[in-house]
Scaffold this active site. Structure first.
Site, mmCIF file in Angstrom:
data_model
loop_
_atom_site.group_PDB
_atom_site.id
_atom_site.type_symbol
_atom_site.label_atom_id
_atom_site.label_comp_id
_atom_site.label_asym_id
_atom_site.label_seq_id
_atom_site.Cartn_x
_atom_site.Cartn_y
_atom_site.Cartn_z
ATOM 1 N N TRP A 1 0.962 -1.150 -0.026
ATOM 2 C CA TRP A 1 -0.063 -0.119 -0.041
ATOM 3 C C TRP A 1 0.932 1.345 -0.025
ATOM 4 O O TRP A 1 2.105 1.191 0.787
ATOM 5 C CB TRP A 1 -0.820 0.033 1.302
ATOM 6 N N SER B 1 5.820 6.882 -1.047
ATOM 7 C CA SER B 1 7.148 6.327 -1.268
ATOM 8 C C SER B 1 8.030 6.036 -0.028
ATOM 9 O O SER B 1 9.100 5.956 0.183
ATOM 10 C CB SER B 1 7.899 7.147 -2.182
ATOM 11 N N ARG B 2 7.179 5.957 1.183
ATOM 12 C CA ARG B 2 7.817 5.724 2.453
ATOM 13 C C ARG B 2 8.681 6.822 2.991
ATOM 14 O O ARG B 2 9.419 6.885 3.909
ATOM 15 C CB ARG B 2 8.723 4.548 2.317
ATOM 16 N N LEU B 3 8.536 7.974 2.238
ATOM 17 C CA LEU B 3 9.153 9.061 2.827
ATOM 18 C C LEU B 3 8.160 9.933 3.898
ATOM 19 O O LEU B 3 7.651 11.081 3.408
ATOM 20 C CB LEU B 3 9.186 10.178 1.681
#
Length: 225
Positions: A7, A197-199
């Protein structure tokens, strides 16, 4: 190997311009928003669940999920049997951490600090607000202790139901001596907000003096995801 479901954490994020000088208003706001969502959507069932981490006298860590039934500027808190594993660990080492996670909202709050016992009047007021069955259960369960099988617990419950019948009054089941609560006297509070983007955004309040979650004794730093 089956494909892994993924996700994108496309949340609203969080920046320094959105936060107050002390963490209390943001803590309260996020909790209230999560509670409101739980009443409107089916993807968030228990907005007050908090994972509590303790360390025993031998340095062994343990994590369990309880309900955050206390939330004041003094800190978040929970109620428990004072002979339970977590309570014994806190008597030996009062350092504690807790995390509230609202996955559907891409949000979490981490609390770190020292456990403090809640006063008996606060504990009694909460205990008397619980359903009768939950108050009976507090007497029946020797929390964290081994038991031969479930029938032992069920027999104990039946005994207590006869001893403390449901009269519809708040004091029909007395407060057990070994039932109490803890709050987290926080020295750090981290707000995690999911991003693509996991940022992710991670903004951490660090206490630099005496005070609670509402006082002017905090500085904020951003940490990398």
């Amino acid at each position: 190997m089956e494909p892994i479901a993924r996700w994108d954490y496309a949340g609203e994020g969080l920046d320094e311009q959105q936060i107050p000088a002390a963490p209390w208003e943001l803590v309260r706001g996020w909790v209230e928003q999560a509670r409101a969502r739980s009443q409107q959507e089916s993807d968030l069932r228990e907005p007050d669940q908090i994972s509590i981490a303790t360390v025993d006298a031998d340095g062994g860590p343990s994590v369990r999920t309880v309900l955050m039934r206390y939330l004041e500027p003094a800190g978040p808190g929970f109620y428990t049997n004072l002979d339970s594993r977590k309570a014994v660990a806190l008597q030996e080492n009062p350092k504690i951490a807790g995390t509230v996670t609202w996955a559907p909202m891409f949000r979490a709050i981490r609390f770190e600090g020292t456990a403090r016992l809640l006063d008996r009047d606060t504990v009694r007021t909460y205990f008397e607000s619980r359903p009768w069955g939950s108050r009976i259960g507090a007497w029946a369960s020797a929390q964290s202790q081994p038991i031969h099988d479930r029938t032992v617990l069920e027999d104990r419950v039946r005994e207590l139901e006869l001893k403390f019948p449901d009269t519809g009054h708040a004091d029909d089941v007395p407060l057990p001596d070994n039932w109490g609560g803890y709050l987290i006297d926080c020295h750090a509070v981290e707000f995690w907000a999911g991003r693509s983007s996991r940022l992710h955004d991670r903004l951490v309040y660090l206490r630099e003096g005496d005070g609670d979650l509402a006082d002017d004794c905090w500085r904020v730093e951003r940490r990398q995801p």
